[in-house]
Scaffold this motif. Sequence first.
Motif, PDB file in Angstrom:
ATOM      1  N   TRP A 229      42.970   7.687  53.788  1.00 45.83           N
ATOM      2  CA  TRP A 229      43.680   8.748  53.064  1.00 45.83           C
ATOM      3  C   TRP A 229      45.066   8.243  52.680  1.00 45.83           C
ATOM      4  O   TRP A 229      45.794   7.691  53.503  1.00 45.83           O
ATOM      5  N   LYS A 230      45.436   8.449  51.446  1.00 44.57           N
ATOM      6  CA  LYS A 230      46.753   7.985  50.991  1.00 44.57           C
ATOM      7  C   LYS A 230      47.887   8.764  51.640  1.00 44.57           C
ATOM      8  O   LYS A 230      48.933   8.218  51.981  1.00 44.57           O
ATOM      9  N   GLU A 231      47.689  10.064  51.809  1.00 49.52           N
ATOM     10  CA  GLU A 231      48.766  10.908  52.328  1.00 49.52           C
ATOM     11  C   GLU A 231      49.032  10.664  53.807  1.00 49.52           C
ATOM     12  O   GLU A 231      50.166  10.529  54.239  1.00 49.52           O
ATOM     13  N   LYS A 232      47.944  10.575  54.613  1.00 52.19           N
ATOM     14  CA  LYS A 232      48.106  10.522  56.060  1.00 52.19           C
ATOM     15  C   LYS A 232      47.955   9.119  56.634  1.00 52.19           C
ATOM     16  O   LYS A 232      48.230   8.909  57.817  1.00 52.19           O
ATOM     17  N   ASN A 233      47.474   8.177  55.810  1.00 52.32           N
ATOM     18  CA  ASN A 233      47.195   6.832  56.303  1.00 52.32           C
ATOM     19  C   ASN A 233      46.219   6.860  57.481  1.00 52.32           C
ATOM     20  O   ASN A 233      46.372   6.146  58.473  1.00 52.32           O
ATOM     21  N   GLU A 234      45.210   7.727  57.377  1.00 51.56           N
ATOM     22  CA  GLU A 234      44.162   7.841  58.385  1.00 51.56           C
ATOM     23  C   GLU A 234      42.812   7.551  57.741  1.00 51.56           C
ATOM     24  O   GLU A 234      42.642   7.657  56.526  1.00 51.56           O
ATOM     25  N   ILE A 235      41.833   7.190  58.579  1.00 52.34           N
ATOM     26  CA  ILE A 235      40.504   6.852  58.080  1.00 52.34           C
ATOM     27  C   ILE A 235      39.830   8.086  57.498  1.00 52.34           C
ATOM     28  O   ILE A 235      39.768   9.138  58.141  1.00 52.34           O
ATOM     29  N   ALA A 236      39.331   7.961  56.268  1.00 52.46           N
ATOM     30  CA  ALA A 236      38.580   9.038  55.633  1.00 52.46           C
ATOM     31  C   ALA A 236      37.076   8.813  55.782  1.00 52.46           C
ATOM     32  O   ALA A 236      36.319   9.760  56.001  1.00 52.46           O
TER      33      ALA A 236
END
Length: 437
Positions: A229-236
Amino acid sequence: SMPSETLLKIFSYLDAVSLLSVGCVNKRFYELANDNGIWLKLYSSSLHSKWTIWKMKSKQTETVSLGCAAVHDKEPGYWKKEYIFKQTSAFKTRVMRLVKFLDPYTGLPCKNKEAMKVSGLRWIIVLKDKDGKEHVVEKPDLSFKDTSVTMLWYGTDWPCLDILSTLKLFGVTPLLPDQSRPPNKNGPRRFSLIAEYRLDNLTENSAAVGADELVQLFSLSPGLLVGMWKEKNEIAFVMANLHYNQLLERSILGSATVQYTPPPNKPLLDDIDSEYGLHDYSLHLDLHGRNCMYLCGSFKCLFCRKRDIENGYLRLRVVNLKDNRKHLPIIGTLGICWETDAFKGNVKDCFVMDLTLLDETGKPFWCFSAPVHMELSTESSGLYDYMGHIYTADYADSEGKVCVEFVWLEETKEYIMVSLVLYVSTQKVNSWYGTNY
């Protein structure tokens, strides 16, 4: 408070899967469920004819006396291990027999789906954090192609990337498959490690494949895409691409800690000559975006000469820029489709490449399924037939390199593949043929 003799009598009516499950209850049940007498009965009934089973049930036969000796002379759990070993060996033989049938078009096994169904094979990923805790992600969405399968995992409870250390891809099969009923998802399972990936500093150490408004894709070799995810820098999501070549072997024949290693090739004694080079090779190439196919082509009679060997590679020119008879149109707009519980998208200017290179005997020589990024070249097409921008897409691993060129035709809104060159590692060729190029 129940006596052990009573419990053993009850356990003697259970099947093998139920016995293994009972053994997980507590230490006492585990020891009783390892009873050699119960497992010898299961072992004998599964491997002998009905007449032999009847003889073993008779107290006046020599078979029973031998069976009693086998019970008392062996350590606890011996016949349990023997039973599991025999059952899994027979299961592997039955599954691998199905993949001997080859598709004349691709040169690969044509009964992969049937073999996967028979085996009850599934795939999972295990995310391990820096404290050693494991997070198991199951139930991927599967997409089957002619030469590969694509798996997509997504969910709402992914661990934070900052705490993760590794990602492991496993093939999972029932430990004791029963052909008469579907596999029990809570029953005993066997894990086969396919690949392990480091997630430390993922965004810094991995190749960026592409991005859209919501996610950015990072490629990990072999054949893994991680969507962030671009916003959270977490795995989508996580997407894995597995080529059918040795797919079942890697998903079934490995262990939970060690990956399956294929046996070395046994070259045929023919006219192999370093002066002559490679000859009569075949290539099958698929380009797809998980749900849609962009290109599917086969090329025969590929060869190279000694002059095509340089810098540690043998060159195989498949599609020539100046020979428009072999130029291939791309169907649709190149991109990789993705989705999660709430969102879906398409990352453009990238695709999954499935490459199958067969040697002169039809054996798979070099195979992979991997994401590839496309870039705009500074050059422009100088061909009379095609006036447009040139795009390049390159792939490389330890066995070779692939270089592809496309021309974008603005008038018809389509890509044309105008060049395809393979560079095969001389080290790969030498190990395959036992020679020296």
